[in-house]
Write a protein that holds these residues in place. Structure first.
Motif, PDB file in Angstrom:
ATOM      1  N   ASN A   1      65.467  22.436   6.509  1.00 26.73           N
ATOM      2  CA  ASN A   1      65.829  22.468   7.918  1.00 26.73           C
ATOM      3  C   ASN A   1      66.436  21.134   8.339  1.00 26.73           C
ATOM      4  O   ASN A   1      66.141  20.082   7.754  1.00 26.73           O
ATOM      5  CB  ASN A   1      64.623  22.818   8.792  1.00 26.73           C
TER       6      ASN A   1
ATOM      7  N   SER B   1      67.892  18.990  12.068  1.00 23.71           N
ATOM      8  CA  SER B   1      68.181  18.870  13.503  1.00 23.71           C
ATOM      9  C   SER B   1      68.973  17.586  13.691  1.00 23.71           C
ATOM     10  O   SER B   1      68.591  16.528  13.159  1.00 23.71           O
ATOM     11  CB  SER B   1      66.885  18.814  14.325  1.00 23.71           C
TER      12      SER B   1
ATOM     13  N   ASN C   1      70.706  22.550  15.221  1.00 23.05           N
ATOM     14  CA  ASN C   1      69.553  22.777  14.353  1.00 23.05           C
ATOM     15  C   ASN C   1      69.891  23.894  13.376  1.00 23.05           C
ATOM     16  O   ASN C   1      70.564  24.869  13.730  1.00 23.05           O
ATOM     17  CB  ASN C   1      68.298  23.120  15.164  1.00 23.05           C
TER      18      ASN C   1
ATOM     19  N   GLN D   1      68.492  26.089   9.595  1.00 23.56           N
ATOM     20  CA  GLN D   1      67.392  26.393   8.675  1.00 23.56           C
ATOM     21  C   GLN D   1      67.877  27.393   7.641  1.00 23.56           C
ATOM     22  O   GLN D   1      68.555  28.370   7.972  1.00 23.56           O
ATOM     23  CB  GLN D   1      66.223  26.972   9.472  1.00 23.56           C
TER      24      GLN D   1
ATOM     25  N   THR E   1      66.119  29.474   4.378  1.00 21.31           N
ATOM     26  CA  THR E   1      64.843  29.732   3.716  1.00 21.31           C
ATOM     27  C   THR E   1      64.988  30.846   2.690  1.00 21.31           C
ATOM     28  O   THR E   1      65.554  31.911   2.981  1.00 21.31           O
ATOM     29  CB  THR E   1      63.762  30.138   4.744  1.00 21.31           C
TER      30      THR E   1
END
Length: 575
Positions: free
Chosen positions: A519, A521, A530, A532, A534
């Motif tokens: 992640n 930011s 921001n 992410q 996964t």
């Protein structure tokens, strides 16, 4: 007696001055909320906030420079459009936020507000204005959500899994409004989002709100209130900053609100055989009333310690009375024995309400730049004090966590280490006494949800989560990795296993999600980004299992799947 609770609030209203009540919506800028919380670990936060009742209000936090490169404070998160000192009126533009996420194989993710569980592409757009007219504030911040909502293998479709066409599973999921797919076509919704209208005097605010709430110290999960579901309409009486007294500082909130159905329940699900649907208790087409209270206390003699409690009741609107105790059962007895009077009316009334209570604490160690926290909750009354002492684990759930900042090259750079454990699975007392899975209920059949998503911990009923987070942080900037192990609804798994004639086939068959994510930011001029990414390996996805011909239950064909979850958000500040 209960009216005495309101006397301190009324006194503050008449003795205090007007304040701003603009909020920083829960989850909109996680790096901003996190940056403020880190300031406390560094001993730089003079607000004395517990950070256990959110959304955050701007009051008394504007002096903090969150970012060493740009000296951001909360004042940067609005732009003055109009001012009239004569009428004490100001109008501001609020940040424009655009959130997007994609799931490649099946729904995944939590704590995303009005976004829904869906496969494929999903987006959320929000913006708004904030107006202050004397003590009156109006925050209008609607949200629009669109989800591609593609077809995926649901629980009903899983071969050799936990089938919908069994009374055990169907009855279980008939106690909660938690569809795994929001219909069979694209989903779109416009809502009030993070909007409110308030009367603000001193440290007290009263009014109407649709904002998400977060109660408790948890970072990934909290038991009673999070931003996992859409915000719900509620009346609120709350503090906007800690109220200092001779014995310490207090924060509090009291709410009464309306929870809505998703519209996608088992009774209307064509994948459930008609014979099974005929056996189910029919859910009422009804909204639910929720009442809640939370309070925190920072002792004067131990300024690093924050103690808190929260309590909520949910009841079908059609089952409600009209008295004070019906609208505010949160002020009633905690012991179940108090309800069991001779006529049985109070006992029956208590059974029609879905009660939750939790106690939590957060302790800061500025010398170590660390914090520890926990939350312990129950979804049913103890019968009496003896019962609470003998079996405190009955119907319990808990969240426990630890975070530490490790200085690196410069004074404003750190490695942040965070560990959090959440346990919602039923304890062993389920073997000897009846208990409901967290967020489900045998009379309030839509459970503890709003518009088809759980209000509390995003991992959902009967689940457990272990999280390890490692991040480099500097002001609002963050780059990190996160490892998680999520156990999906072990309560359902064991209930189905107990009902099976061949229990051996359930050995090692739990549905486990192992995830590794990165992640980031980052803030630059008027933008905050921001992101992410996964990777999720779902072991025994949807509890699937296929035996091999040799009959050895340690040697079977694994039914595992891969999933990729990507999320990108962009916020533009009108400076």
């Amino acid at each position: 007696m209960t009216m005495r609770i309101f006397y301190p609030f009324l006194l503050l209203i008449f003795l205090s001055s007007w304040v701003s009540a603009q909020t920083l919506p829960v989850g909109l800028l996680e790096n901003v909320e996190d940056a403020y919380r880190r300031q406390q670990l560094l001993g730089k936060d003079s607000s004395n906030s517990s950070y256990m009742i959110r959304p955050m209000f701007m009051s008394d936090r504007n002096d903090l420079a969150l970012d060493p490169d740009s000296s951001y404070s909360l004042l940067h998160f609005r732009k003055l459009l109009y001012s009239n000192p004569k009428f004490k009126t100001q109008i501001y533009a609020l940040p424009l936020a655009w959130q997007q996420q994609v799931n490649s194989h099946h729904p995944y993710g939590m704590n995303d507000g009005s976004m829904v569980q869906a496969k494929g592409y999903e987006t959320q757009i929000s913006a708004g204005i904030y107006a202050k007219i004397g003590p009156l504030s109006i925050q209008f911040r609607p949200e629009y959500v669109y989800a591609q909502n593609l077809k995926f293998q649901r629980l009903a479709d899983a071969p050799n899994g936990v089938y919908w066409n069994t009374p055990v599973t169907a009855t279980y999921y008939n106690k909660i409004d938690l569809p795994d797919r929001m219909g069979n076509k694209a989903y779109s919704k416009m809502s009030l989002g993070q909007s409110s209208i308030r009367l603000n005097v001193g440290p007290v605010s009263a009014g109407f709100s649709n904002e998400n709430l977060w109660w408790g110290p948890g970072v990934r999960n909290s038991l009673l209130m999070t931003n996992n579901a859409s915000g719900f309409r509620h009346l609120t009486l709350n503090t906007t900053r800690p109220v200092k007294t001779y014995i310490g500082s207090f924060e509090a909130q009291i709410i009464g609100g309306r929870l809505e159905q998703s519209g996608f329940t088992l009774n209307r699900d064509p994948t459930v055989p008609q014979a099974i649907r005929n056996e189910l208790v029919q859910k009422p087409y009804d909204w639910r009333y929720i009442s809640g209270i939370t309070a925190t206390y920072q002792p004067k003699w131990v300024p690093q310690l924050f103690l808190g409690l929260a309590r909520t009741f949910v009841v079908n609107r059609s089952s409600m009375g009209t008295g004070f105790s019906n609208y505010f059962p949160i002020f009633g007895a905690i012991e179940k024995a108090s309800f069991n009077e001779a006529d049985g009316n109070n006992a029956a009334d208590a059974a029609e309400k879905d009660q939750y209570i939790s106690f939590f604490a957060r302790y800061i160690l500025p010398e170590s730049k660390a914090e520890v926290y926990f939350e312990y909750g129950r979804n049913d009354h103890s019968n009496d004090l003896r019962d609470a002492i003998v079996e405190p684990e009955h119907t319990r759930a808990y969240v426990v966590g630890f975070r530490k900042l490790i200085p690196v090259r410069s004074a404003d750079e750190f490695i942040q280490v965070g560990v959090e454990l959440t346990q919602l699975e039923k304890p062993a007392t389920r073997e000897t006494r009846a208990s409901e899975t967290w967020y489900s209920h045998y009379q309030v059949l839509d459970g503890y949800t709003n518009k088809g998503q759980v209000l509390g911990a995003g991992i959902g009923p009967g689940s457990n989560l272990q999280t390890l987070d490692l991040s480099w942080v500097k002001g609002l900037k963050r780059i990190g990795i996160q490892l998680e192990r999520q156990v999906n609804n072990n309560d359902l798994f064991y209930r189905f296993a107990y009902a099976s004639a061949d229990k051996n086939q359930y050995i090692n068959r739990h549905w486990i999600d192992l995830s590794l994510g990165g992640n980031v930011s980052w803030n630059y001029k008027n933008f905050i980004l921001n992101g992410q990414l996964t990777y999720i390996r779902s072991l025994n996805y949807q509890y699937q299992w296929q035996a091999k011909p040799d009959g050895d239950f340690w040697n079977w064909n694994k039914q595992d799947v891969n999933n990729l979850h990507a999320k990108v958000g962009l916020v533009y500040l009108f400076q």
